[in-house]
Design an enzyme around this catalytic site. Structure first.
Site: not given
Ligand code: NAD
Length: 485
Positions: A150, A174, A177, A227, A282, A376
């Protein structure tokens, strides 16, 4: 927030939504529903893979020079549409317009690398004995898949899709979402640039589609960014099904600050690294290891953080769940004895009271075994661990399971070199808080920040998205044998 069109899948050049269930897309800026997306299933993926397989002979049969022409046009379209693309990223992800625009600019740079492929992928040929030639050519793999997170709705799909396509593969994307709107526009603009139908397909959804990608016998390679928990699942499942896979995971990036560092520049860089994109990068700084006497730099960091205007310089985090998780980490550290120097809990933005905001947060006197030091957090939070000397600081950095980025702030070349050599991370910064390699240098971490061989962008990606064909030719029949025959 402005209502957006309903999200559709893209299969064989057609936008479609069959009978799938749907999920709302919520803008983190004010918590409002801005659209919804289809939660596709394995039959939707089958249809996309079939379209990509059908398109493969035509697309892979074009020359590399022909294929890049479409990406010259596409890069131009990104530039022409930058305001709209920026707004979409801002709406669906929440990051500031400045940060969203930077993301689209980076996508353009990624396309510039993709169109340079004919200059790089020149193949090899040599006369190995009189009249006998060996040649090595790079060939595409076939249908490949890209799964994205995301936090960079526009940029991360551009890490993989342009290179995979230019090298002759056909692609199923993909997207996350939570942020599918940028990918829809990517599909529109690729079509406008002249990409044939079926070469690029989008299947929206979540876990079910990801699992179907990993299991699909026609998918030759899968790239994943997200992740570490899911990267491990995807890497094991896709490679277990004999797909080529590279899976980038989460991060816990350490910045080592030495007492001789330039105080203003360091404080500015550390705070920008931890708070930029609401800490949802990240490459964001998550731990600062303060070596010896660095209080004067910490004081400047506090001043920098307090100047940040929430809602203007710093956007929200992605969801209410993310906000709760981040605030719980801060509270836990406080309970365990750490000192909260700047506290972003409970922050709100007037007019956007339902947005998912967390203010910049600086936590001092964190111990290496606390959760805020190890896990994280993915929010605008930095934990300061105090170290007596540089060796101890490097040891703390080396103790992390992750290994995306690490940086050192110092005026000393020899101390910087020690960190460059000693840090256990794939991307190192010296006096730079977000050491993202620019194209053509490749992007990728170490340890649990990346699974698979090679990096995801740059020259490394050429190896990932292609296979070598080795051909030996002989056109001198008078010479009956070569030394092997
Ligand atoms: P995520 O792992 O939750 O989701 C990534 C993708 O996996 C999405 O497309 C999602 O639909 C899918 N997914 C989620 N749960 C799944 C499951 N159980 N099984 C199969 N698929 C699943 O990641 P995110 O929250 O979207 O993104 C944030 C994470 O991504 C952070 O950890 C961040 O560090 C990481 N990230 C890493 C890099 C890098 O270069 N290493 C770059 C960007 C983001």
């Amino acid at each position: 927030m402005t209502q957006q069109p309903q999200v559709t899948n893209l299969i064989n050049g057609q936008k479609m939504r069959n009978g799938q269930t749907s999920m709302d897309i919520i803008s983190p800026i004010d918590g409002s529903v801005i659209s919804n997306l289809p939660m596709s299933n394995s039959s939707d993926l089958d249809a996309a893979v079939a379209a990509a397989k059908k398109a493969f002979p035509l697309w892979s049969g074009m020359t590399l020079k022909e294929r890049v022409q479409i990406f010259f046009k596409y890069r131009q379209l990104l530039e022409e549409n930058i305001e709209e693309l920026t707004e979409i990223v801002h709406l669906e992800n929440g990051k500031t317009r400045g940060e969203a625009r930077a993301e689209v600019l980076k996508s353009m740079e990624l396309c510039e690398f993709a169109v340079s492929m004919p200059q790089i992928v020149t193949n090899e040929i040599q006369e190995v004995s009189k009249g006998v030639e060996c040649r090595i050519e790079r060939k595409p793999l076939g249908v490949v898949a890209c799964i994205t997170p995301f936090n960079f709705p526009n940029m991360v799909p551009h890490w993989t899709v342009p290179n995979a396509l230019v090298l002759g593969n056909t692609v199923v994307l993909k997207p996350s979402e939570m942020v599918p709107l940028s990918a829809v526009r990517m599909g529109d603009l690729l079509k406008e640039a002249g990409l044939p139908d079926g070469v690029f397909n989008i299947v929206n959804g979540g876990k079910e589609v990801v699992e179907a990608i990993c299991d699909h016998p026609e998918i030759k390679a899968t790239s994943f960014v997200g992740s570490t928990k899911v990267a491990k699942i995807v890497y094991k499942r896709a490679s277990g099904n004999l797909q080529r896979c590279v899976a980038l995971g989460g991060a816990k990036n350490h910045l080592l600050v030495l007492p001789d560092a330039n105080p203003d520049m360091t404080a500015n860089n550390v705070v920008a690294s931890m708070a930029g994109c609401a800490g949802q990068r990240c490459m964001a700084a998550s731990v600062m290891v303060g070596v010896d006497k660095v209080q004067h730099i910490i004081d400047k960091m506090i001043a920098e953080a307090k100047q940040i205007v929430l809602g203007q310089d710093l956007g929200p985090v992605i969801s209410q769940a993310a906000k709760d998780r981040i605030e719980n980490y801060i509270t836990e550290a406080e309970t365990q004895g750490a000192k909260i120097l700047v506290d972003g809990r409970g922050a709100t933005v007037p007019g956007h009271e339902n947005g998912f905001y967390v203010g910049p947060t600086i936590i001092d006197f964190v111990k290496p075994d606390m959760a805020v030091a190890k896990e994280e957090i993915f929010g605008p939070v930095i934990s300061i661990i105090r170290a007596g000397d540089l060796d101890e600081a490097i040891q703390i950095e080396n103790g992390s399971n992750y290994g995306n980025a690490a940086a050192v702030f110092t005026e000393s070349g020899s101390l910087a070199k020690k960190v460059m050599e000693g840090a256990s991370a794939g991307m190192i910064g010296v006096n730079i808080g977000v050491p993202v390699p620019r194209e053509p240098f490749s992007f990728g971490g170490w340890n649990e920040s990346k699974f698979g061989v090679g990096d995801i962008t740059g020259k490394s990606s050429i190896e990932f998205w292609t296979q070598n064909k080795k051909t030996t030719t002989k056109w001198n029949p008078e010479d009956k044998r070569d030394w092997m025959s």
